[in-house]
Design an enzyme around this catalytic site. Sequence first.
Site, PDB file in Angstrom:
ATOM      1  CG  LEU A 133      -2.145   9.300  -6.115  1.00 30.33           C
ATOM      2  CD1 LEU A 133      -3.660   9.260  -6.171  1.00 30.33           C
ATOM      3  CD2 LEU A 133      -1.616  10.663  -6.513  1.00 30.33           C
ATOM      4  CG  ASP A 157       0.168   1.737   7.914  1.00 28.48           C
ATOM      5  OD1 ASP A 157      -0.845   2.455   7.998  1.00 28.48           O
ATOM      6  OD2 ASP A 157       1.274   2.173   7.617  1.00 28.48           O
TER       7      ASP A 157
END
Length: 180
Positions: A133, A157
């Site tokens: 996903l 991130d």
Amino acid sequence: IAMAKAEGRDIEAERREMEERRKDGSGWSWRNDKWKERFEKNASKYQLCLDCSFENVMTPKEIYSLASQIRFCYAYNKKAKHPVNAKVTNLSGATLEHLQDNSGFDQWVHRAFEHTEQGLLDAYPDKTKLVYLTSDSENVLETLKDDKVYIIGGIVDRNRLKWAAINRAEELGLATAKFL
């Protein structure tokens, strides 16, 4: 307490029983058995995997955030009406250390939340059952299928590493999808 008394329960007897189970160590076993019984009745058939192969590109703060999110996933799944079998792959290093700092981490496996240092394809060798996903995918997932393992990239991130999850999926030759 008032509701328990209204139900006719003996609160003091329940407390004594709980304390006995705590002292002899059977409390963990009792809770695990109760959870397993509930899981077998209500579990979803599809599986979830968190792929933690991105630790080498994350900062210490991001790794700590990832460990917190994994703890949240475990807690939510444990209490979910329809829990799923979940596994965390590539779990090692600082992420694993942060998780091991929590008491009870070694008991997660008893509540359908496994973890392994194995890579994704070692843990799930049948690629046809894997769907990675990622919001970067062109494929839209509208329904979850019972025979699939849905993978979420264990990456925090703050938008620094755009395309990291889809690049990993393509590198492994896996199908990708996104939810709308």
